[in-house]
Design a protein around this motif. Structure first.
Motif, mmCIF file in Angstrom:
data_model
loop_
_atom_site.group_PDB
_atom_site.id
_atom_site.type_symbol
_atom_site.label_atom_id
_atom_site.label_comp_id
_atom_site.label_asym_id
_atom_site.label_seq_id
_atom_site.Cartn_x
_atom_site.Cartn_y
_atom_site.Cartn_z
ATOM 1 N N ILE A 161 -8.073 145.852 68.852
ATOM 2 C CA ILE A 161 -8.467 146.759 70.377
ATOM 3 C C ILE A 161 -9.086 145.974 71.396
ATOM 4 N N VAL A 162 -10.234 145.313 70.967
ATOM 5 C CA VAL A 162 -10.958 144.480 71.980
ATOM 6 C C VAL A 162 -9.979 143.739 72.733
ATOM 7 N N GLN A 163 -9.051 142.698 72.080
ATOM 8 C CA GLN A 163 -8.240 141.962 72.864
ATOM 9 C C GLN A 163 -7.229 142.844 73.587
ATOM 10 N N SER A 164 -6.867 143.919 73.198
ATOM 11 C CA SER A 164 -6.009 144.583 74.207
ATOM 12 C C SER A 164 -6.768 145.207 75.356
ATOM 13 N N LEU A 165 -7.862 145.495 75.025
ATOM 14 C CA LEU A 165 -8.958 145.994 76.297
ATOM 15 C C LEU A 165 -8.989 144.719 77.369
ATOM 16 N N VAL A 166 -9.256 143.751 76.805
ATOM 17 C CA VAL A 166 -9.411 142.494 77.528
ATOM 18 C C VAL A 166 -8.259 142.191 78.306
ATOM 19 N N ASP A 177 -15.833 152.920 68.826
ATOM 20 C CA ASP A 177 -16.911 152.634 69.474
ATOM 21 C C ASP A 177 -17.532 151.326 69.526
ATOM 22 N N SER A 178 -17.360 150.538 68.304
ATOM 23 C CA SER A 178 -18.068 149.202 68.412
ATOM 24 C C SER A 178 -17.055 148.222 69.172
ATOM 25 N N ALA A 179 -15.694 148.656 69.050
ATOM 26 C CA ALA A 179 -14.735 147.872 69.945
ATOM 27 C C ALA A 179 -15.151 147.864 71.474
ATOM 28 N N GLU A 205 -17.989 148.825 72.948
ATOM 29 C CA GLU A 205 -19.198 148.157 73.401
ATOM 30 C C GLU A 205 -18.943 146.560 73.283
ATOM 31 N N GLU A 206 -18.217 146.090 72.249
ATOM 32 C CA GLU A 206 -17.786 144.615 72.218
ATOM 33 C C GLU A 206 -16.985 144.154 73.615
ATOM 34 N N TYR A 207 -15.990 144.606 74.142
ATOM 35 C CA TYR A 207 -15.236 144.732 75.197
ATOM 36 C C TYR A 207 -16.389 144.701 76.313
ATOM 37 N N ALA A 208 -17.132 145.774 76.314
ATOM 38 C CA ALA A 208 -18.023 145.921 77.620
ATOM 39 C C ALA A 208 -18.803 144.658 77.737
ATOM 40 N N SER A 209 -19.309 144.179 76.556
ATOM 41 C CA SER A 209 -20.432 142.899 76.498
ATOM 42 C C SER A 209 -19.391 141.776 76.983
ATOM 43 N N LYS A 210 -18.245 141.823 76.622
ATOM 44 C CA LYS A 210 -17.626 140.431 76.980
ATOM 45 C C LYS A 210 -17.127 140.247 78.477
ATOM 46 N N VAL A 211 -16.754 141.471 78.981
ATOM 47 C CA VAL A 211 -16.351 141.465 80.430
ATOM 48 C C VAL A 211 -17.484 141.757 81.323
ATOM 49 N N VAL A 229 -18.819 144.952 81.820
ATOM 50 C CA VAL A 229 -18.327 146.170 82.439
ATOM 51 C C VAL A 229 -18.765 147.546 81.551
ATOM 52 N N HIS A 230 -18.773 148.840 82.164
ATOM 53 C CA HIS A 230 -19.043 149.963 81.392
ATOM 54 C C HIS A 230 -18.121 149.946 80.075
ATOM 55 N N PRO A 231 -18.471 150.555 79.198
ATOM 56 C CA PRO A 231 -17.352 150.861 78.062
ATOM 57 C C PRO A 231 -16.095 151.826 78.587
ATOM 58 N N PRO A 232 -15.183 151.362 78.312
ATOM 59 C CA PRO A 232 -13.878 152.130 78.711
ATOM 60 C C PRO A 232 -13.845 153.519 77.984
ATOM 61 N N GLU A 233 -13.027 154.339 78.544
ATOM 62 C CA GLU A 233 -12.808 155.560 77.735
ATOM 63 C C GLU A 233 -11.149 155.439 77.219
ATOM 64 N N ILE A 234 -11.424 155.721 75.787
ATOM 65 C CA ILE A 234 -10.227 155.594 74.936
ATOM 66 C C ILE A 234 -9.774 156.656 74.608
ATOM 67 N N ILE A 235 -8.543 157.101 74.903
ATOM 68 C CA ILE A 235 -7.949 158.439 74.341
ATOM 69 C C ILE A 235 -6.943 157.975 73.098
ATOM 70 N N VAL A 236 -7.262 158.348 72.054
ATOM 71 C CA VAL A 236 -5.999 158.176 70.890
ATOM 72 C C VAL A 236 -4.889 159.081 71.074
ATOM 73 N N ASP A 237 -3.941 158.669 71.178
ATOM 74 C CA ASP A 237 -2.591 159.487 71.581
ATOM 75 C C ASP A 237 -2.224 160.423 70.207
ATOM 76 N N ASP A 238 -1.694 161.388 70.673
ATOM 77 C CA ASP A 238 -1.096 162.593 69.605
ATOM 78 C C ASP A 238 -0.059 162.043 68.801
ATOM 79 N N VAL A 239 0.765 161.133 69.667
ATOM 80 C CA VAL A 239 2.147 160.500 69.154
ATOM 81 C C VAL A 239 1.458 159.263 68.437
ATOM 82 N N HIS A 240 2.222 158.966 67.243
ATOM 83 C CA HIS A 240 1.853 157.857 66.494
ATOM 84 C C HIS A 240 2.957 156.929 66.316
ATOM 85 N N LEU A 241 2.283 155.679 65.977
ATOM 86 C CA LEU A 241 3.386 154.632 65.658
ATOM 87 C C LEU A 241 4.236 154.932 64.641
#
Length: 237
Positions: A118-123, A147-149, A151-157, A159-171
């Motif tokens: 997740i962190v890698q994808s956000l980056v 939440d931890s992902a 925060e880690e992303y925000a710290s890496k780049v 920026v403010h922590p992004p908003e992540i919406i989990v899709d109702d459609v699944h893989l």
């Protein structure tokens, strides 16, 4: 000159004329024989030349056919070798794909991996808001590391922590354990996913597929020349 002398003279003249005629006829006969032999020899030589040329032509045709057949056999052998190499490479990838199924079995390890993915994808996307899609069976693990992902992303780049919406459609889920991995492929019951996530921008224009299967494809294609060289040496195509 009496009659006897005249008769004798006439007979001599007749003999002379007859002799000349015989000599001339003999000359004509010899000349005709020579011309016939010369013409016969020329015809024989011409026919011999024609036969030689025809033989040489057929010999060349046979040689060309041999070269074509050899080339075809060589190409067929090369194709068989390449096909055999592809079969080995595909079997290796198939084996690696099967091993991917075990990754999600250890929840502790898989949970950490999901967070890293997740962190890698956000980056990669660097978007303030994203849509996340995962397998239904991974939903609780994904939600537990969101939440931890962030925060880690925000710290890496920075920026403010992004908003992540989990899709109702699944893989798609992993292959059925009842049918087994290879049976699933053979029957082609539909797409499946061994784990991981897919993250997209809100408008859907940017999509980063970070599933285990996608990562295997990328890694395998990148390493394919090395894999072929390791398996087949310098003959690898």
């Amino acid at each position: 000159m009496n009659d006897a002398d005249v008769s004798k003279q006439i007979q001599q003249m007749v003999r002379f004329i007859r002799q000349e005629a015989e000599e001339k006829a003999n000359e004509i006969s010899v000349s005709a024989e020579e011309e016939f032999n010369i013409e016969k020899l020329q015809l024989v030589e011409a026919e011999k030349k024609k036969i030689r040329q025809e033989y040489e032509k057929k010999e060349k045709q046979v040689e060309i056919r041999k070269k074509i057949e050899y080339s075809m056999q060589l190409n067929a052998s090369r194709i068989k070798v390449l096909q055999a190499q592809d079969d080995v490479v595909n079997a290796m990838k198939e084996s690696a794909s099967k091993d991917l199924l075990n990754v999600s079995h250890d929840h502790h390890v898989y949970k950490r991996l999901l967070k890293d993915l997740i962190v890698q994808s956000l980056v990669r996307l660097k978007e303030p808001g994203v849509l996340l899609r995962c397998r239904k069976e991974d939903l609780h693990l994904v939600e537990s590391v969101l939440d931890s992902a962030k925060e880690e992303y925000a710290s890496k780049v920075n920026v403010h922590p992004p908003e992540i919406i989990v899709d109702d459609v699944h893989l798609p889920p992993g292959p059925s354990h009842h049918h087994g991995f290879f049976h699933h492929h053979a029957e082609a019951h539909g797409p499946f996913c061994s784990g991981g996530v897919v993250i997209a921008s809100r408008d859907g224009k940017i999509v980063f597929e970070n599933t285990l299967d996608a990562r295997l494809d990328v890694a395998f294609n990148k390493k394919l020349p090395e894999i072929r060289k390791w398996l087949f040496g310098q003959v690898a195509a």
